[in-house]
Write a protein that holds these residues in place. Structure first.
Motif, PDB file in Angstrom:
ATOM      1  N   ASN A 112       2.595  -8.140 -11.089  1.00  0.00           N
ATOM      2  CA  ASN A 112       2.499  -9.401 -10.339  1.00  0.00           C
ATOM      3  C   ASN A 112       2.858 -10.627 -11.180  1.00  0.00           C
ATOM      4  O   ASN A 112       3.540 -11.528 -10.701  1.00  0.00           O
ATOM      5  N   LYS A 116       7.394  -9.980 -10.586  1.00  0.00           N
ATOM      6  CA  LYS A 116       7.644 -10.577  -9.269  1.00  0.00           C
ATOM      7  C   LYS A 116       8.477 -11.846  -9.428  1.00  0.00           C
ATOM      8  O   LYS A 116       8.334 -12.581 -10.401  1.00  0.00           O
ATOM      9  N   GLY A 119       6.335 -14.727 -10.216  1.00  0.00           N
ATOM     10  CA  GLY A 119       5.223 -14.423 -11.109  1.00  0.00           C
ATOM     11  C   GLY A 119       4.937 -15.543 -12.094  1.00  0.00           C
ATOM     12  O   GLY A 119       5.854 -16.200 -12.597  1.00  0.00           O
ATOM     13  N   ASN A 139       0.287  -3.865  -4.013  1.00  0.00           N
ATOM     14  CA  ASN A 139      -0.789  -4.789  -3.639  1.00  0.00           C
ATOM     15  C   ASN A 139      -1.628  -4.244  -2.479  1.00  0.00           C
ATOM     16  O   ASN A 139      -2.803  -4.572  -2.366  1.00  0.00           O
TER      17      ASN A 139
END
Length: 181
Positions: A112, A116, A119, A139
């Protein structure tokens, strides 16, 4: 050492000769004889930034600079007390930093923050919609084996992109005693 960690043989091969051939195919040549490749009159020179509080990072950077010079790439190493400013403003070509990747033993935290698109520690602005989608699956997934398989998929996709390159794994040992004041 974790179920979702890399297996032997996963990663990149160390192949300076192959890298040199790729650079040649891309049109890089040492036209002025200084040992550094150029293209369109511009030398192939990159800046890597790191920080001094983890001594191994500077050593990794210096070794990278030495090896890259062998194939005609100039890597300028800049070591700061902190790279927070560079992280914020993007003032780097490459950045060597150290992460605690699984502080809870679960792969989702690091995925994450670092992989991402948005992020909080994605300083290089890596973005891959497929990676984002797999992280979103993680998630929503509660079964640890399934999360591990999704983490392996994230790793595969990032390796395919060369979005991040893990250079080393430092092990730290902490010893504590209740009698220390």
């Amino acid at each position: 050492f974790m179920a979702f960690g890399a297996d032997d043989g996963e990663g990149y091969d160390y192949d300076l000769e192959g890298a040199g051939k790729l650079l040649d195919e891309a049109g890089y040549r040492d036209t002025d004889g200084d040992g550094i490749l150029e293209k369109d009159g511009k030398p192939l020179s990159l800046r890597i930034v790191t920080y001094s509080t983890k001594a191994e990072l500077g050593m990794y950077c210096e070794e990278m600079a030495s090896k890259l010079k062998e194939i005609g790439i100039d890597l300028q190493v800049e070591i700061y007390e902190s790279v927070a400013e560079q992280q914020e403003n993007g003032d780097f070509d490459l950045m060597m930093i150290s992460f605690t990747m699984t502080p809870t033993g679960d792969p989702l935290y690091f995925a994450n923050i670092a992989f991402k698109t948005d992020g909080s520690s994605n300083y290089g602005h890596y973005s891959n919609a497929e990676v984002d989608a797999v992280i979103e699956q993680m998630n929503r997934e509660f079964h640890s084996d399934k999360r591990g398989k999704l983490a392996k998929e994230v790793q595969r996709l990032i390796l395919e992109d060369a979005g991040y390159i893990v250079v080393g794994h430092s092990k730290y040992i902490y010893v504590m005693g209740s009698s220390v004041k």
